[in-house]
Write a protein that holds these residues in place. Structure first.
Motif, PDB file in Angstrom:
ATOM      1  N   PHE A   1      -5.372  51.139 -27.126  1.00  0.00           N
ATOM      2  CA  PHE A   1      -4.618  50.941 -28.356  1.00  0.00           C
ATOM      3  C   PHE A   1      -3.799  52.169 -28.720  1.00  0.00           C
ATOM      4  CE2 PHE A   1      -4.321  50.744 -33.026  1.00  0.00           C
ATOM      5  CZ  PHE A   1      -3.738  49.493 -33.177  1.00  0.00           C
ATOM      6  N   LEU A   2      -4.415  53.338 -28.583  1.00  0.00           N
ATOM      7  CA  LEU A   2      -3.797  54.563 -29.092  1.00  0.00           C
ATOM      8  C   LEU A   2      -2.558  54.956 -28.300  1.00  0.00           C
ATOM      9  CD1 LEU A   2      -3.992  56.707 -31.208  1.00  0.00           C
ATOM     10  CD2 LEU A   2      -5.709  57.896 -29.870  1.00  0.00           C
TER      11      LEU A   2
ATOM     12  N   ALA B   1      -2.627  43.504 -33.737  1.00  0.00           N
ATOM     13  CA  ALA B   1      -2.894  44.357 -34.902  1.00  0.00           C
ATOM     14  C   ALA B   1      -1.729  44.310 -35.871  1.00  0.00           C
ATOM     15  CB  ALA B   1      -3.170  45.791 -34.461  1.00  0.00           C
TER      16      ALA B   1
ATOM     17  N   ARG C   1      -1.013  41.861 -39.016  1.00  0.00           N
ATOM     18  CA  ARG C   1      -1.513  42.109 -40.366  1.00  0.00           C
ATOM     19  C   ARG C   1      -0.465  42.748 -41.258  1.00  0.00           C
ATOM     20  NH1 ARG C   1      -5.666  46.051 -40.235  1.00  0.00           N
ATOM     21  NH2 ARG C   1      -4.184  47.056 -38.870  1.00  0.00           N
TER      22      ARG C   1
ATOM     23  N   GLU D   1      -9.469  54.112 -33.658  1.00  0.00           N
ATOM     24  CA  GLU D   1      -9.084  52.700 -33.723  1.00  0.00           C
ATOM     25  C   GLU D   1      -9.804  51.917 -34.819  1.00  0.00           C
ATOM     26  OE1 GLU D   1      -9.356  53.947 -30.441  1.00  0.00           O
ATOM     27  OE2 GLU D   1      -8.456  52.459 -29.076  1.00  0.00           O
TER      28      GLU D   1
ATOM     29  N   TYR E   1      -8.485  52.957 -38.112  1.00  0.00           N
ATOM     30  CA  TYR E   1      -7.066  52.618 -38.238  1.00  0.00           C
ATOM     31  C   TYR E   1      -6.912  51.140 -38.550  1.00  0.00           C
ATOM     32  CZ  TYR E   1      -2.149  52.002 -36.974  1.00  0.00           C
ATOM     33  OH  TYR E   1      -0.818  51.700 -36.990  1.00  0.00           O
ATOM     34  N   ILE E   2      -7.704  50.291 -37.862  1.00  0.00           N
ATOM     35  CA  ILE E   2      -7.566  48.848 -38.036  1.00  0.00           C
ATOM     36  C   ILE E   2      -8.307  48.343 -39.275  1.00  0.00           C
ATOM     37  CG2 ILE E   2      -8.229  46.613 -37.027  1.00  0.00           C
ATOM     38  CD1 ILE E   2      -7.395  47.808 -34.305  1.00  0.00           C
TER      39      ILE E   2
ATOM     40  N   LYS F   1      -7.657  51.954 -42.460  1.00  0.00           N
ATOM     41  CA  LYS F   1      -6.495  52.865 -42.538  1.00  0.00           C
ATOM     42  C   LYS F   1      -6.871  54.172 -43.231  1.00  0.00           C
ATOM     43  CE  LYS F   1      -2.729  50.433 -41.117  1.00  0.00           C
ATOM     44  NZ  LYS F   1      -1.729  50.873 -40.166  1.00  0.00           N
TER      45      LYS F   1
END
Lengths: 298, 307
Positions: free
Chosen positions: A230-231, A250, A253, B244, B247-248, B251
Motif C-alpha cells: 500500500f505504502l 481505499a 472512501r 497502513e 492511515y485507513i 487517519k
C-alpha cells in the motif's frame, strides 16, 4: 507419508504437531474436552467471521439504489465502474506484482548462485549489505526513492514501484536462494561442468530444477507482498489511472465528501483477498516453509 | 547466517597470488552477483545516502533541493507539535501489540499443536487472515466498524457509541484488527519454536515426575527463548513502523490521538507541510532509534553462554 525422523521443510506443520503429540508436552492440554471445543470453536469463529461476513454482504442488496431488494453483484458492478474502472486497477496490480516476482526471481536466482558457489572479492560485504535492507524502515527509503524515481523519469510509474518492491524482497529472497543452492551437492553442477556445460548451463539445466521449491517460496512471498503493498504506490503513484487495487479501493472512501460506498469497498476487499487466500491454501506448505526459514535466521 | 565461512578472508597477500582459475571464478561470481549489486547500490544505498542529505537540506516537495540548512530540519522535526505525542503513541501501541501477539501466538500454538483433523482446521482458520494484505484487512475492518454498514451498526445506534470515535476506542479497535491479522503468523513461529525442543528433554522431565505446569514453566518457556527473541524483535520493529492500519482506519484521529511516527512522516512530506527535508530528518531519527532499539534487543536476548 512423512515420518518423524525425516523432517521435510515442506511439511513442517504436520511434523511439528505429530512430534508434539508423541511427546505429550505440557500446556497443550490445558483445556480439555468440551470446554476446549467450545473455546476453540469460538476462536475459529472470531478469525473467520470477518471474512465470511464481508463475502456475504458484498453480494447483498445495495441500499439506496434501484437494486435495493435484490441480492447479486451490484456492489461489484459499482466497483467495476469506479473511476478508471476496476479492470485498469486489476491490470495495474497484476503488472506490478508479476514484474516484482520476475525481478525478484531473476536477481535472487543469479545472486544466490553467486553467493553459494563462487568466491569473489567483496562477496561477504555485498551479502551483508543485501541483508541490511531489513534494518532500514520501508517508509524511510520511500521519500528519497520518490525523489530519485522522479529524477530518472520513473515518477508515477508502475515499473518504478515494481523495482522498489523487488528491492525490499531481496533480503529474504537472497537468503532463501543461497540456502537452496547450498543444500544441493556441489558434485551435481561440477559434474555437469566437467561434461562441458558452462556455469550458466549448469545453473539452467541442472541446478534450476533442484532449487525450484526455493524459487516457488520466493515467488509466492514476492507476489503476496507486491499485490498487497500500500505504502509504495501511495507515495510513488499520483496518477489515478496508474493506481493499484488496494489504493483504488481505499480511495472509494474519499471519492465523494461524506459518502462512502461501503458495498463497493466490501466487493473490493473480496477481489483483493481472494487471490491471496487461494494462493495461501494451494501453496500452504511453501508458505510455512518460508516462515520456517525466516525463523531460522533469528 | 551472517558469517560466511568460505575462505574469502585469506588476506591481501593471497589476493595478489590469485591463480588464473581463481580470477576466472571471481569474474564469474561477480557476473552473477551484478544484478544484486546494481539493486543494492541504486535502490538501497544511494537512497539511504540521499535521505541523509535531504535531512540536512532545504527541500520542499515541489521545488526540490534549495541548499543546505543543517540542523534546521532536525530542530523543526523535534519541535513539531505532534513529535513527542506520536512517539508516545507509537511506543504505547508497540507495547500493547507485542504483549498481545507474542502471548496469543504462544497460546494458539499450544492449543493446536497436535495433528488432529480439527486442530489442522483450527490452524488454517487462524492463519488465513495473515494471507490478507494489511491494507485489505484494514479496509475490511473499516466497513466492519462502520456505524452505517457494519454488523454492529444497529447496536451502535441504540447504545450511542462508535468504534473509532474516541481515542481509546480507535486504539483498541486498531489493535484488534492487527491481532486478528497477525496472530496466526506468530502462532506459526511459536509452533516452529516448540518443534525445536527435543523430545528427550520432555521424557526426562516426565520420568522425574514433573507436573505439566512445572514442565511448561521450567522447560518449555526457557527453551523457547530464541523464539521469544525473534518474535519480539519482529513485532517491535513492525509496530514501531505502523502506518497502513491507522492511515485507513483513523487517519491519525480523532484529534491526532492515534498519530504514529510514520503517519507523521507521511503527513509532513505529502500532506499540508509538503516538506521533504523535515520528513527526511524525522526518517533519520526513526532509523537511528530503530537501530539502537534492535541492538539493545539483540543484546538483551543473547543467551548467557554465547558472547
Amino acid at each position: 507419508m512423512t515420518s518423524n525422523s525425516t523432517l521435510t521443510p515442506t511439511d513442517v506443520l504436520r511434523v511439528a504437531s505429530t512430534a508434539a503429540g508423541h511427546r505429550r508436552s505440557p500446556g497443550m492440554r490445558i483445556v480439555l474436552g468440551i470446554p476446549y471445543w467450545v473455546f476453540t470453536t469460538a476462536l475459529a469463529v472470531i478469525f473467520l467471521y470477518p471474512l465470511i461476513w464481508t463475502t456475504i454482504t458484498s453480494v447483498q442488496p445495495r441500499a439506496g439504489t434501484s437494486q435495493t431488494d435484490r441480492w447479486g453483484f451490484g456492489n461489484y458492478v459499482a466497483l467495476a465502474d469506479y473511476q478508471a474502472g476496476i479492470w485498469v486497477y486489476l491490470a495495474n496490480s497484476l503488472f506490478v506484482s508479476l514484474l516484482t516476482v520476475l525481478l525478484t526471481l531473476v536477481v535472487s536466482l543469479l545472486g544466490g548462485y553467486a553467493f553459494a558457489r563462487f568466491s569473489f572479492p567483496g562477496k561477504n560485504l555485498l551479502f551483508l549489505t543485501t541483508l541490511a535492507i531489513l534494518m532500514v524502515p520501508y517508509a524511510t527509503l520511500l521519500i528519497p526513492l520518490y525523489v530519485i524515481l522522479n529524477a530518472v523519469g520513473l515518477s508515477n510509474s508502475l515499473v518504478g514501484v515494481a523495482i522498489v518492491l523487488a528491492m525490499f524482497q531481496l533480503p529474504f529472497a537472497m537468503f532463501m536462494m543461497r540456502i537452496s543452492f547450498e543444500s544441493v551437492p556441489r558434485e551435481l553442477d561440477e559434474a555437469a561442468m566437467v561434461d562441458g556445460c558452462s556455469s550458466f548451463g549448469a545453473l539452467w539445466r541442472v541446478l534450476l530444477p533442484a532449487v525450484k521449491p526455493g524459487l516457488i517460496t520466493v515467488g509466492l512471498f514476492a507476489f503476496l507482498a507486491a499485490w498487497n503493498d500500500f505504502l509504495a504506490p501511495l507515495i510513488l503513484i499520483t496518477d489515478t489511472n496508474k493506481m493499484t487495487l488496494p489504493l483504488a479501493v481505499a480511495n472509494l472512501r474519499v471519492q465523494v465528501q461524506g459518502v462512502i460506498d461501503y458495498g463497493a469497498t466490501e466487493a473490493g476487499v473480496v477481489v483483493l483477498a481472494v487471490p491471496c487466500i487461494v494462493l495461501f491454501l494451494v501453496l500452504q506448505r511453501h508458505y510455512v516453509r518460508g516462515f520456517m526459514s525466516g525463523a531460522f535466521k533469528g | 547466517m551472517v558469517a560466511d565461512t568460505l575462505p574469502a578472508r585469506t588476506g591481501r597477500a593471497s589476493r595478489r597470488r590469485r591463480s588464473p582459475r581463481a580470477r576466472r571464478e571471481a569474474v564469474r561470481g561477480w557476473a552473477y552477483a551484478a544484478p544484486t549489486a546494481i539493486f543494492v547500490i541504486f535502490v538501497f544505498l544511494i537512497p539511504l545516502g540521499l535521505v541523509l542529505r535531504m535531512s540536512a537540506s532545504d527541500w520542499p516537495l515541489m521545488a526540490g533541493y534549495q541548499g543546505p540548512n543543517f540542523p534546521d530540519n532536525y530542530t523543526e522535526a523535534v519541535q513539531h507539535r505532534l513529535f513527542w505525542d506520536s512517539i508516545g503513541f507509537t511506543l504505547k501501541y508497540t507495547v500493547i501489540t507485542t504483549i498481545l501477539l507474542v502471548g496469543l501466538g504462544l497460546g494458539l500454538a499450544l492449543l493446536v499443536q497436535e495433528s488432529t483433523r480439527w486442530k489442522s482446521f483450527l490452524r488454517t482458520s487462524f492463519l488465513v487472515p495473515s494471507a490478507l494484505g494489511l491494507a485489505s484487512a484494514s479496509l475490511l475492518f473499516y466497513v466492519l466498524y462502520s456505524p452505517y454498514a457494519g454488523p454492529f451498526a444497529d447496536l451502535m445506534q441504540s447504545w450511542g457509541f462508535t468504534f473509532l470515535g474516541t481515542p481509546e476506542g480507535a486504539l483498541w479497535s486498531t489493535v484488534f484488527l492487527v491481532v486478528w491479522r497477525y496472530a496466526g503468523f506468530y502462532m506459526l513461529l511459536m509452533l516452529v519454536g516448540l518443534q525445536g525442543i527435543p523430545d528427550d528433554v520432555y521424557e526426562a522431565a516426565h520420568i522425574d515426575g514433573a507436573s505439566r505446569w512445572q514442565t511448561f514453566r521450567d522447560i518449555t518457556l526457557p527453551l523457547l527463548r530464541p523464539t521469544f527473541a525473534l518474535t519480539i524483535v519482529l513485532c517491535v520493529t513492525g509496530s514501531l513502523l505502523a502506518f497502513e492500519q491507522f492511515y485507513i482506519l483513523t487517519k491519525g484521529g480523532p484529534d491526532n490521538s492515534t498519530m504514529t511516527i510514520v503517519q507523521l512522516i507521511y503527513n509532513v512530506a505529502f500532506q499540508g507541510q509538503n516538506n521533504l527535508g523535515i520528513a527526511a530528518a524525522l526518517s533519520v531519527i526513526v532509523l537511528i532509534a530503530l537501530i539502537v532499539i534492535n541492538i539493545f534487543q539483540l543484546r538483551a536476548f543473547r543467551r548467557p553462554d554465547e558472547n
